[in-house]
Design a protein around this motif. Structure first.
Motif, PDB file in Angstrom:
ATOM      1  N   UNK A 157       0.870  -1.169   0.000  1.00  0.00           N
ATOM      2  CA  UNK A 157       0.000   0.000   0.000  1.00  0.00           C
ATOM      3  C   UNK A 157       0.910   1.223   0.000  1.00  0.00           C
ATOM      4  N   UNK A 158       0.617   2.186  -0.876  1.00  0.00           N
ATOM      5  CA  UNK A 158       1.526   3.322  -1.015  1.00  0.00           C
ATOM      6  C   UNK A 158       0.762   4.628  -1.137  1.00  0.00           C
ATOM      7  N   UNK A 159       1.461   5.720  -0.869  1.00  0.00           N
ATOM      8  CA  UNK A 159       0.866   7.037  -0.941  1.00  0.00           C
ATOM      9  C   UNK A 159       1.826   7.981  -1.659  1.00  0.00           C
ATOM     10  N   UNK A 160       1.270   8.858  -2.480  1.00  0.00           N
ATOM     11  CA  UNK A 160       2.092   9.791  -3.243  1.00  0.00           C
ATOM     12  C   UNK A 160       1.361  10.174  -4.516  1.00  0.00           C
ATOM     13  N   UNK A 161       1.932  11.077  -5.270  1.00  0.00           N
ATOM     14  CA  UNK A 161       1.348  11.454  -6.555  1.00  0.00           C
ATOM     15  C   UNK A 161       1.662  10.346  -7.562  1.00  0.00           C
ATOM     16  N   UNK A 162       0.662   9.800  -8.253  1.00  0.00           N
ATOM     17  CA  UNK A 162       0.944   8.764  -9.252  1.00  0.00           C
ATOM     18  C   UNK A 162       2.002   9.243 -10.239  1.00  0.00           C
ATOM     19  N   UNK A 163       2.932   8.367 -10.577  1.00  0.00           N
ATOM     20  CA  UNK A 163       4.102   8.778 -11.356  1.00  0.00           C
ATOM     21  C   UNK A 163       3.731   9.318 -12.731  1.00  0.00           C
ATOM     22  N   UNK A 164       2.685   8.783 -13.346  1.00  0.00           N
ATOM     23  CA  UNK A 164       2.297   9.294 -14.660  1.00  0.00           C
ATOM     24  C   UNK A 164       1.709  10.697 -14.560  1.00  0.00           C
ATOM     25  N   UNK A 165       1.006  10.979 -13.468  1.00  0.00           N
ATOM     26  CA  UNK A 165       0.466  12.324 -13.233  1.00  0.00           C
ATOM     27  C   UNK A 165       1.605  13.314 -13.021  1.00  0.00           C
TER      28      UNK A 165
END
Length: 329
Positions: free
Chosen positions: A280-288
């Protein structure tokens, strides 16, 4: 022998200007003629003179990406996604892992239209390059050039909130507490603020400094934690690499994820789902993130005044298999 546009024009039986327009995908040339010209150019081995094109168009369609620390998974994935975005927009990218100043010198020689700088410690040297639009990725505080930022504190709040709703109270935070890395500082502060908000205790027992950002740093820090008197029910890791080390240490200590210890990691990249325990992870999606960075530098190339100084992206939490409700013992 160098093939020129005039050679192609002779082979096809059209004018020099028609070939030039076709190779530049002009709508003024019929599609059938354009396709024929492109095929003949390819068969003859024609290679465009990019230097001449730069002189005519006053643009190189080239972007420089300076990133001296491309040794972690999330960085590599983001750089790849950025390159893909540039390709979609008709640009090429040069990646330099030299120092920032050396990278800027290289990009100037190649007449790059713009530069993206990924610098976690100091961005003072960017002022040496004032004629080319610059965009950076990092923490926006105290910067006087465009920054694509992330709300790191909000990311840590989301992680703590998620674990608190699962009943976790003994939550450990494993990350690099370096005072010169603004991103890590923001994550650290975000964790502390979230723990206070949810009235959860934190001290030296559950704040574990990795003193580095590698897989091994996370592994050693987690081993140190699991050998202490404080055994958490959940751990938050501040990056993909650190969390990979945390997972290995937990498994070596014969704890089961998530039955015994839940894990949430910062960094929102698809590779999180391919780890030995999908995290489970949190952060801005890399493609975004990649799309925002690319669109920002392209806007800056057209008009620097059109780009806001700071753009802060909100993180998202992606659930996988590494978290569970606290067991009642």
């Amino acid at each position: 022998m160098t093939i020129t546009i005039k050679d192609i024009a002779t082979a096809v039986g059209v004018s020099y200007s028609t070939v030039s327009k076709a190779l530049n995908d002009s709508p003024l040339v019929k599609q059938e003629t354009k396709a024929k010209i492109i095929k003949i150019a390819k068969d003859l081995g024609y290679e465009p003179n990019f230097a001449a094109q730069r002189l005519v168009k006053k643009e190189s369609k080239l972007i420089g990406l300076a990133w001296p620390t491309l040794d972690r998974m999330a960085h590599s994935v983001l750089a790849t996604k950025i390159n893909e975005e540039f390709t979609k927009n008709g640009y090429s990218m040069i990646l330099s892992i030299n120092s920032i100043q050396t990278s800027l010198d290289i990009f100037k020689r190649y007449q790059a239209d713009g530069v993206i700088i990924f610098d976690e410690e100091s961005t003072k040297t960017v002022h040496a390059l004032t004629t080319i639009p610059i965009v950076s990725y990092g923490v926006g505080k105290g910067k006087d050039f465009p920054i694509v930022d992330v709300n790191y504190q909000k990311a840590m709040y989301a992680a703590v909130e998620y674990l608190a709703k699962l009943g976790h109270e003994k939550i450990a935070f494993i990350g690099d507490f370096s005072p010169i890395d603004d991103r890590q500082i923001e994550k650290y502060r975000g964790f502390q603020n979230a723990m206070q908000h949810f009235e959860l205790s934190f001290s030296g027992d559950n704040l574990i400094n990795t003193a580095g950002l590698s897989w091994y740093d996370g592994y050693i820090a987690a081993k140190r934690l699991l050998q202490s008197a404080f055994i958490p029910t959940a751990i938050i890791g501040t990056s993909y690499d650190i969390s990979a080390g945390i997972v290995r240490a937990i498994r070596e200590a014969n704890f089961i994820i998530p039955k015994d210890i839940s894990v949430v990691s910062y960094d929102n990249i698809p590779q999180m789902g391919n780890m030995e325990i999908p995290l489970t992870s949190v952060g801005v999606p890399v493609d975004v993130m990649a799309k925002q960075i690319v669109q920002t530098i392209l806007r800056a190339i057209q008009n620097r005044q059109d780009v806001p100084l700071i753009q802060t992206l909100d993180p998202q939490l992606t659930e996988r298999n590494s978290c569970a409700h606290v067991r009642n013992i």
